[in-house]
Design a protein around this motif. Sequence first.
Motif, PDB file in Angstrom:
ATOM      1  N   GLY A  55      -7.416  63.480 -36.556  1.00 53.08           N
ATOM      2  CA  GLY A  55      -6.665  63.646 -35.325  1.00 53.08           C
ATOM      3  C   GLY A  55      -5.280  63.040 -35.431  1.00 53.08           C
ATOM      4  N   LYS A  56      -4.576  63.008 -34.320  1.00 53.78           N
ATOM      5  CA  LYS A  56      -3.199  62.524 -34.304  1.00 53.78           C
ATOM      6  C   LYS A  56      -3.111  61.051 -34.671  1.00 53.78           C
ATOM      7  N   GLU A  57      -3.980  60.228 -34.082  1.00 49.89           N
ATOM      8  CA  GLU A  57      -4.020  58.794 -34.361  1.00 49.89           C
ATOM      9  C   GLU A  57      -5.377  58.434 -34.936  1.00 49.89           C
ATOM     10  N   ARG A  58      -5.467  57.194 -35.452  1.00 50.06           N
ATOM     11  CA  ARG A  58      -6.714  56.745 -36.071  1.00 50.06           C
ATOM     12  C   ARG A  58      -7.909  56.906 -35.139  1.00 50.06           C
ATOM     13  N   GLN A  59      -7.751  56.496 -33.871  1.00 58.68           N
ATOM     14  CA  GLN A  59      -8.888  56.544 -32.954  1.00 58.68           C
ATOM     15  C   GLN A  59      -9.334  57.974 -32.683  1.00 58.68           C
ATOM     16  N   HIS A  60      -8.403  58.919 -32.745  1.00 60.06           N
ATOM     17  CA  HIS A  60      -8.774  60.322 -32.579  1.00 60.06           C
ATOM     18  C   HIS A  60      -9.570  60.810 -33.800  1.00 60.06           C
ATOM     19  N   SER A  61      -9.193  60.314 -34.979  1.00 61.62           N
ATOM     20  CA  SER A  61      -9.919  60.676 -36.198  1.00 61.62           C
ATOM     21  C   SER A  61     -11.334  60.123 -36.174  1.00 61.62           C
ATOM     22  N   VAL A  62     -11.486  58.880 -35.698  1.00 63.20           N
ATOM     23  CA  VAL A  62     -12.824  58.296 -35.582  1.00 63.20           C
ATOM     24  C   VAL A  62     -13.678  59.139 -34.641  1.00 63.20           C
ATOM     25  N   TYR A  63     -13.120  59.509 -33.514  1.00 61.12           N
ATOM     26  CA  TYR A  63     -13.865  60.304 -32.535  1.00 61.12           C
ATOM     27  C   TYR A  63     -14.299  61.642 -33.139  1.00 61.12           C
ATOM     28  N   ASN A  64     -13.395  62.285 -33.871  1.00 60.15           N
ATOM     29  CA  ASN A  64     -13.747  63.556 -34.515  1.00 60.15           C
ATOM     30  C   ASN A  64     -14.925  63.378 -35.464  1.00 60.15           C
ATOM     31  N   GLY A  65     -14.907  62.265 -36.198  1.00 60.92           N
ATOM     32  CA  GLY A  65     -16.006  61.985 -37.119  1.00 60.92           C
ATOM     33  C   GLY A  65     -17.310  61.721 -36.403  1.00 60.92           C
ATOM     34  N   LEU A  66     -17.237  60.974 -35.310  1.00 56.52           N
ATOM     35  CA  LEU A  66     -18.453  60.628 -34.562  1.00 56.52           C
ATOM     36  C   LEU A  66     -19.126  61.860 -33.977  1.00 56.52           C
ATOM     37  N   ILE A  67     -18.336  62.744 -33.387  1.00 57.51           N
ATOM     38  CA  ILE A  67     -18.951  63.904 -32.726  1.00 57.51           C
ATOM     39  C   ILE A  67     -19.416  64.957 -33.739  1.00 57.51           C
ATOM     40  N   PRO A  86     -16.380  47.662 -43.743  1.00 59.71           N
ATOM     41  CA  PRO A  86     -16.793  48.562 -42.673  1.00 59.71           C
ATOM     42  C   PRO A  86     -17.083  47.834 -41.366  1.00 59.71           C
ATOM     43  N   GLN A  87     -16.645  48.449 -40.278  1.00 57.24           N
ATOM     44  CA  GLN A  87     -17.026  47.984 -38.950  1.00 57.24           C
ATOM     45  C   GLN A  87     -18.239  48.825 -38.546  1.00 57.24           C
ATOM     46  N   CYS A  88     -19.318  48.139 -38.208  1.00 54.30           N
ATOM     47  CA  CYS A  88     -20.632  48.771 -38.144  1.00 54.30           C
ATOM     48  C   CYS A  88     -21.170  48.735 -36.711  1.00 54.30           C
ATOM     49  N   PHE A  89     -21.731  49.859 -36.258  1.00 55.55           N
ATOM     50  CA  PHE A  89     -22.149  49.964 -34.867  1.00 55.55           C
ATOM     51  C   PHE A  89     -23.398  50.827 -34.745  1.00 55.55           C
ATOM     52  N   LYS A  90     -24.204  50.506 -33.733  1.00 59.36           N
ATOM     53  CA  LYS A  90     -25.183  51.489 -33.314  1.00 59.36           C
ATOM     54  C   LYS A  90     -24.408  52.690 -32.781  1.00 59.36           C
ATOM     55  N   TYR A  91     -24.832  53.863 -33.209  1.00 62.12           N
ATOM     56  CA  TYR A  91     -24.076  55.072 -32.909  1.00 62.12           C
ATOM     57  C   TYR A  91     -23.847  55.254 -31.411  1.00 62.12           C
ATOM     58  N   SER A  92     -24.867  55.004 -30.625  1.00 64.76           N
ATOM     59  CA  SER A  92     -24.747  55.215 -29.180  1.00 64.76           C
ATOM     60  C   SER A  92     -23.694  54.313 -28.562  1.00 64.76           C
ATOM     61  N   ILE A  93     -23.556  53.093 -29.088  1.00 66.28           N
ATOM     62  CA  ILE A  93     -22.587  52.129 -28.551  1.00 66.28           C
ATOM     63  C   ILE A  93     -21.154  52.552 -28.871  1.00 66.28           C
ATOM     64  N   ILE A  94     -20.893  52.902 -30.129  1.00 68.74           N
ATOM     65  CA  ILE A  94     -19.520  53.228 -30.512  1.00 68.74           C
ATOM     66  C   ILE A  94     -19.087  54.567 -29.907  1.00 68.74           C
ATOM     67  N   LEU A  95     -20.027  55.503 -29.745  1.00 66.13           N
ATOM     68  CA  LEU A  95     -19.677  56.762 -29.098  1.00 66.13           C
ATOM     69  C   LEU A  95     -19.360  56.521 -27.623  1.00 66.13           C
ATOM     70  N   GLU A  96     -20.138  55.684 -26.972  1.00 67.80           N
ATOM     71  CA  GLU A  96     -19.855  55.327 -25.577  1.00 67.80           C
ATOM     72  C   GLU A  96     -18.457  54.715 -25.464  1.00 67.80           C
ATOM     73  N   GLY A  97     -18.136  53.832 -26.408  1.00 69.99           N
ATOM     74  CA  GLY A  97     -16.828  53.181 -26.383  1.00 69.99           C
ATOM     75  C   GLY A  97     -15.685  54.157 -26.569  1.00 69.99           C
ATOM     76  N   HIS A  98     -15.831  55.090 -27.497  1.00 67.26           N
ATOM     77  CA  HIS A  98     -14.749  56.044 -27.737  1.00 67.26           C
ATOM     78  C   HIS A  98     -14.607  57.038 -26.594  1.00 67.26           C
ATOM     79  N   ASN A  99     -15.709  57.377 -25.964  1.00 65.61           N
ATOM     80  CA  ASN A  99     -15.602  58.208 -24.758  1.00 65.61           C
ATOM     81  C   ASN A  99     -14.845  57.471 -23.661  1.00 65.61           C
ATOM     82  N   TYR A 100     -15.094  56.175 -23.562  1.00 64.35           N
ATOM     83  CA  TYR A 100     -14.437  55.350 -22.537  1.00 64.35           C
ATOM     84  C   TYR A 100     -12.925  55.279 -22.762  1.00 64.35           C
TER      85      TYR A 100
END
Length: 225
Positions: free
Chosen positions: A82-94, A164-178
Amino acid sequence: MGKVNALILAGGKGKRMNKSISKQFLTIQEKPVLYYTLDKFDSCSRVDEIYLVLPEDEIEYFKEYILGKYRFNKPIHIVKGGKERQHSVYNGLIAMDNCDVVLIHDGARPFINEELINEGIESTFLYGAAAPGVKLKDTIKIVDNNGFSKTTLNRDELVAIQTPQCFKYSIILEGHNYIRENKITVTDDTMVVELLDYNVYIYDGSYNNIKITTPEDLKIAETII
């Protein structure tokens, strides 16, 4: 214990390198930086699949010069950045399916090791979120707009966070949606879950787990390897 995916971010253009090629494709002893990073996660038995986020205009280059040249045992799913790092993370998560823990790692950190990966996984199953960090070697000061020192921070309370920054998937997806819904900019993924009041467990990182950012870092990398 559940399915573990690695999410590797390889979108850095490496402007500080003054090179025409992105930093993750620069070579250390004739192999690309990104190859070493992928190989570490590919070799770790606790990691099930790898998701690699790349700029759209570098996907074919990766396929030709890394994926087509080196052998990997695990599936490597390529995701457009994506345009910024956080957008790239979100693309990967979904893009992921049926994931319990996700390890978000910089593609330009080739010296991650299996011990750090495994400790991140174990800590995440215990605490929900974890990241490696190292104690600072230098004294850190806060300065004013005129360049004068205002105060000195307590070095014993400070750590430099790695991946690596490590997360339960449900938690990090919730955070990126937020942060998407609230248009919040973050500099790393631990900030994402902290905004939702989740605690991040910090375990001992490694001073060798450097991020390749400057030409000097490549010289250090040659020494480490």
